[in-house]
Structure formats: structure tokens, C-alpha cells
Design an enzyme around this catalytic site. Structure first.
Site, short mmCIF file in Angstrom:
data_model
loop_
_atom_site.label_atom_id
_atom_site.label_comp_id
_atom_site.label_asym_id
_atom_site.label_seq_id
_atom_site.Cartn_x
_atom_site.Cartn_y
_atom_site.Cartn_z
N ARG A 36 0.82 -1.22 0.00
CA ARG A 36 0.00 0.00 0.00
C ARG A 36 0.86 1.27 0.00
O ARG A 36 0.44 2.29 -0.54
CB ARG A 36 -0.92 0.01 1.22
CG ARG A 36 -2.07 -0.94 1.04
CD ARG A 36 -3.21 -0.63 1.95
NE ARG A 36 -4.38 -1.36 1.49
CZ ARG A 36 -5.36 -1.78 2.26
NH1 ARG A 36 -5.34 -1.51 3.54
NH2 ARG A 36 -6.37 -2.45 1.75
N LYS A 197 -21.51 -15.83 0.50
CA LYS A 197 -22.96 -15.79 0.72
C LYS A 197 -23.72 -14.94 -0.28
O LYS A 197 -23.24 -13.90 -0.72
CB LYS A 197 -23.22 -15.22 2.11
CG LYS A 197 -22.69 -16.04 3.24
CD LYS A 197 -23.25 -15.44 4.51
CE LYS A 197 -22.44 -15.78 5.74
NZ LYS A 197 -22.51 -14.67 6.70
N GLY A 352 -12.44 -7.58 -1.38
CA GLY A 352 -11.22 -7.88 -0.61
C GLY A 352 -10.62 -9.22 -0.95
O GLY A 352 -9.45 -9.32 -1.35
N GLY A 375 -14.43 -3.26 0.99
CA GLY A 375 -15.80 -2.78 1.18
C GLY A 375 -16.18 -1.66 0.22
O GLY A 375 -17.32 -1.60 -0.27
P1 ADP Z 1 -14.98 -10.58 -1.46
O1 ADP Z 1 -14.18 -10.32 -0.20
O2 ADP Z 1 -14.13 -10.53 -2.68
O3 ADP Z 1 -16.19 -9.69 -1.57
P2 ADP Z 1 -16.34 -12.78 -0.22
O4 ADP Z 1 -15.83 -12.34 1.10
O5 ADP Z 1 -17.77 -12.67 -0.49
O6 ADP Z 1 -15.50 -12.08 -1.40
O7 ADP Z 1 -16.01 -14.31 -0.46
C1 ADP Z 1 -14.78 -14.89 -0.19
C2 ADP Z 1 -14.93 -16.11 0.65
O8 ADP Z 1 -15.85 -17.02 0.08
C3 ADP Z 1 -13.62 -16.84 0.76
O9 ADP Z 1 -13.21 -16.83 2.10
C4 ADP Z 1 -13.96 -18.24 0.28
O10 ADP Z 1 -13.33 -19.23 1.04
C5 ADP Z 1 -15.44 -18.32 0.44
N1 ADP Z 1 -16.03 -19.37 -0.41
C6 ADP Z 1 -15.97 -19.47 -1.74
N2 ADP Z 1 -16.56 -20.61 -2.16
C7 ADP Z 1 -16.99 -21.25 -1.06
C8 ADP Z 1 -17.67 -22.49 -0.83
N3 ADP Z 1 -18.01 -23.28 -1.84
N4 ADP Z 1 -17.95 -22.81 0.44
C9 ADP Z 1 -17.60 -22.01 1.46
N5 ADP Z 1 -16.96 -20.84 1.32
C10 ADP Z 1 -16.66 -20.45 0.08
#
Ligand code: ADP
Ligand code: MG
Length: 395
Positions: A36, A197, A352, A375
Site C-alpha cells: 500500500r 454468501k 477484498g 468494502g
Molecule cells: P470478497 O471479499 O471478494 O467480496 P467474499 O468475502 O464474499 O468475497 O467471499 C470470499 C470467501 O468465500 C472466501 O473466504 C472463500 O473461502 C469463500 N467461499 C468461496 N466458495 C466457497 C464455498 N463453496 N464454500 C464455502 N466458502 C466459500
């Protein structure tokens, strides 16, 4: 509407207050990743080259109590910045007061000082107007380059902007430029959505459903969609209270003539562990009841490749599987590889974990833009107006 940048104003001899994002990871009082700071160098070098007196501020970590301040001083950041710039960076271990004010009065053009963690002030996160006004009083112009906090209304971004002309730095400029392409993207636009989710991503889906030509669903959220269609999903991650929502999204996509593409096979395991004793790939309608889906399968990867092949723009948020575990990272890495092969396509990845996943592959350079704002990028993809961007002057 374009936002003013550091290039649009005269900085010669001016006192410039820069809000950087130096929220670097620290362990035992040492910086573990200085990326960063490195990313901010071109902006800082530009400002100094204009003969400005540069005052830098940033937050570091979460500070709620007096105890939280331990290990959250920006002193190490100032030291690292000084090493990278090959130039003295004077550190003032205060967030306000005589010492800081005198140091600023004594500054000569092209000198740089940094003051202490903005979150050491209680009024920072509550955007107390007196605090923003005070920090603004220290300078002639404000450069906001902290995209990572743009979704927050804090004193050190929005607060200062109320009292001082505000322009973006290079990093903020880049984020705005690329993330805005969601609105005016070249078609076909393919949205790739994954992550843990549905509930985290619902607003992103809703924003993109009117704009995208295709929506690809992977990651943990696919199981809520699959279950809503009546499939057995075993022990896979699912949000039962979101089944109706998933159904309505499928309906909405149909109505809007958006192709919603779900996986056809998944990698399942008997436990949530990289070295689970059973790992295999099954069709989506054959997920064993005692197993959980942790990545998209080979056939799905091929289907997704077909789906993105004619894309002019790709917007991606959310990993395709549990990429932190090497055995379930293949879907995410393959996606990166396939996108890297599309040389004419504008590809933007945000979030993230998504950014971390993309940066960990050999294909990170091939993306048009990797938004590291966490975020803030997510809220941008949701179509929200971010207060930290709104408060920058328009050109
Ligand atoms: P971002 O931070 O890019 O917005 P998220 O936080 O929504 O993304 O998603 C990332 C998380 O989703 C990771 O920690 C990953 O392990 C989890 N993940 C992805 N696929 C699955 C799965 N099939 N089951 C459980 N967790 C999952
Ligand atoms: Mg995340």
C-alpha cells in the site's frame, strides 16, 4: 462527470494535505506487507515534484479504546515511506496541536511530514465537524487518495472536504475510472459472482442484473441457488432464508433476458479442510448428502470459458471456491487464466478476497483493473454513491 485530480490544480508552493491509505498489515509492530505504501509512491512523487509542502495522514487498524492504540502508530509507516522515497519523512506523533502546527510552518517546498494515525482521534469515525475543519486548516488543498475508506463518512475524508478544495490522487482516480465502467461498459457485459454468501452480494446482483448480458454464479452462493432449484446440496454452505430470494433472482434474470449461468459440476469434500480424506468432482445433481461443495468442477470451468469468450467487459466479484485452500483454488485460478487470455476484454475484479485471490495468481497483470478497496469496491459495484468520492470536486 469527471472528478478533479492532482493534475488539475496548481500545487506549487502550496501546503497539500494527502489522505493516503496506509492501513498496512502489521505483526509484532512490524509492517508485513508494504504494498500500500509502494502503490502511493507515484502520487507522492508527483506532488513533491510540483514543489508542494506535503502533509500526509492515514488511519491504521481499528482503534476503539486507548489500549487499541498500542502497535497502531504510523511511525513505522513514515520510516518505510522515507526509505522508499530516499527522502526524509518527518513524523509527528500527534494528530493535532502546537508541535504539528509548528512543524508545518517550518516546512519548505518538496518536504514531507506525516502525522499520527487519524483514528487516534475519537471524532474521526464519527466525522465530528470540528476535527475535519481543524485538519483542513492545516493546508491549502486536500488530496484524497484513500479509496479503501471512500464508503465511509469520516473526518479525514468527507470532513476535511467540507472545508478545503478536494482533488483525487492517482489511485483514487484509477479506481473511479475503472469501476465507473460498470455503468458505461462495452457489451456484452458478463458479471461473475461468487464468494461466500448470497446475502453479502444481493445488492451487487441487483445492480448488475439490469446491466449485464450474462451472470455467472460460483462460490459458496451457488448452493443457495442450486437448493432453490430443488437440488440436494449436502453439507455445502447455504442460506435457507435466502432460497426465495434466489428464486426471484432467477425469475428476474429470465424477464430481463439475462443469461444466468450456474455450475454443472462441483468439487466436493467430506470436511472443510484442504487435505480432507475424500475429495472428488460430482455433477450438481449428485452431491452426496454427507459432503460439501468447495469449488466449481472441470466441466463448469469449460462452460464458464464459453460464457466469457465473447465478453467485451467482465466484472468479477467473489472467488469461485475456497481459494485459500490449494485443493479448492482451481476454479478461481482457472477463471483468472481464462480472463487473462481475453486480450481485447476489459476485466475488472473487486472485493477484498477477490482481489487477494487474483493478485496471488500469475495472471494478475492481465486484469485491466484489480480494485483493492474491499468494502468500498463492493459498495461501488452495488451502484451506491460513495461519500468519499462524492466529496471530491467535480471538474
Ligand atoms: P470478497 O471479499 O471478494 O467480496 P467474499 O468475502 O464474499 O468475497 O467471499 C470470499 C470467501 O468465500 C472466501 O473466504 C472463500 O473461502 C469463500 N467461499 C468461496 N466458495 C466457497 C464455498 N463453496 N464454500 C464455502 N466458502 C466459500
Ligand atoms: Mg471478503
Amino acid at each position: 462527470m469527471r472528478k478533479k485530480t492532482v493534475r488539475d490544480v496548481n500545487l506549487d508552493g502550496k501546503k497539500v494535505l494527502l489522505r493516503a491509505d496506509f492501513n498496512v498489515p502489521m505483526s509484532d509492530g512490524e509492517i508485513t506487507d508494504d504494498n500500500r505504501i509502494k502503490m502511493e509512491l507515484p502520487n507522492i512523487e508527483y506532488i513533491l515534484a510540483q514543489n508542494a509542502k506535503l502533509i500526509v495522514c492515514s488511519h491504521l487498524g481499528k482503534v476503539k479504546t486507548e489500549e487499541d492504540k498500542n502497535g497502531k502508530s504510523l511511525e513505522k509507516v513514515a520510516k518505510r515511506l522515507s526509505e522508499l522515497l530516499h527522502k526524509e519523512v518527518k513524523f509527528i506523533n500527534k494528530t493535532r496541536g502546537k508541535e504539528l502546527e509548528s512543524a508545518i510552518i517550518e516546512m519548505k517546498p518538496a518536504e514531507i511530514i506525516m502525522f499520527e494515525n487519524t483514528r487516534f482521534e475519537k471524532g474521526e469515525t464519527t466525522n465530528e465537524s470540528e476535527l475535519g475543519e481543524y485538519w483542513a486548516s492545516l493546508a491549502d488543498i486536500f488530496v484524497n487518495d484513500a479509496f479503501g475508506t471512500a464508503h465511509r463518512e469520516h473526518a479525514s475524508n468527507v470532513g476535511i472536504s467540507k472545508h478545503l478544495e478536494t482533488v483525487s490522487g492517482f489511485l483514487m482516480e484509477k479506481e473511479i475510472k475503472f469501476l465507473s465502467q460498470v455503468e458505461k461498459s462495452e457489451k456484452p457485459l458478463v458479471a461473475i459472482l461468487g464468494g461466500a454468501k448470497v446475502s453479502d452480494k444481493i445488492k451487487v446482483i441487483e445492480n448488475l442484473i439490469d446491466k449485464a448480458d450474462k451472470i455467472i454464479i460460483g462460490g459458496g452462493m451457488m448452493f443457495t441457488f442450486l437448493k432453490s432449484k430443488g437440488y440436494e446440496i449436502g453439507n455445502s454452505i447455504v442460506e435457507d432464508e435466502k432460497l426465495e430470494l434466489a428464486k426471484s433472482i432467477i425469475q428476474k434474470a429470465k424477464k430481463a433476458n439475462v443469461e444466468l449461468i450456474l455450475p454443472v459440476d462441483v468439487v466436493v469434500a467430506n470436511e472443510f479442510k484442504n487435505d480432507a480424506s475424500i475429495i472428488k468432482t460430482v455433477e450438481v445433481d449428485k452431491i452426496p448428502s454427507d459432503m460439501m461443495g468447495l469449488d466449481i468442477g472441470e466441466k463448469t470451468i469449460l462452460e464458464f470459458r464459453k460464457a466469457i469468450s465473447d465478453a467485451k467487459t467482465i466484472i468479477w466479484n467473489g472467488p469461485m471456491g475456497v481459494f485459500e485452500m490449494p485443493n479448492f483454488a482451481k476454479g478461481t485460478i482457472s477463471m483468472c487464466q481464462m480472463i487473462a487470455a481475453l486480450k481485447q476484454t476489459t476485466s475488472i475484479i473487486g472485493g477484498g478476497d477477490s482481489a487477494a485471490a487474483a493478485l496471488s495468481t500469475d495472471y494478475s497483470d492481465a486484469f485491466t483493473h484489480i480494485s483493492t478497496g474491499g468494502g468500498a469496491s463492493l459498495e461501488f459495484l452495488e451502484g451506491k454513491k460513495l461519500p468519499g468520492i462524492e466529496s471530491i470536486s467535480n471538474l
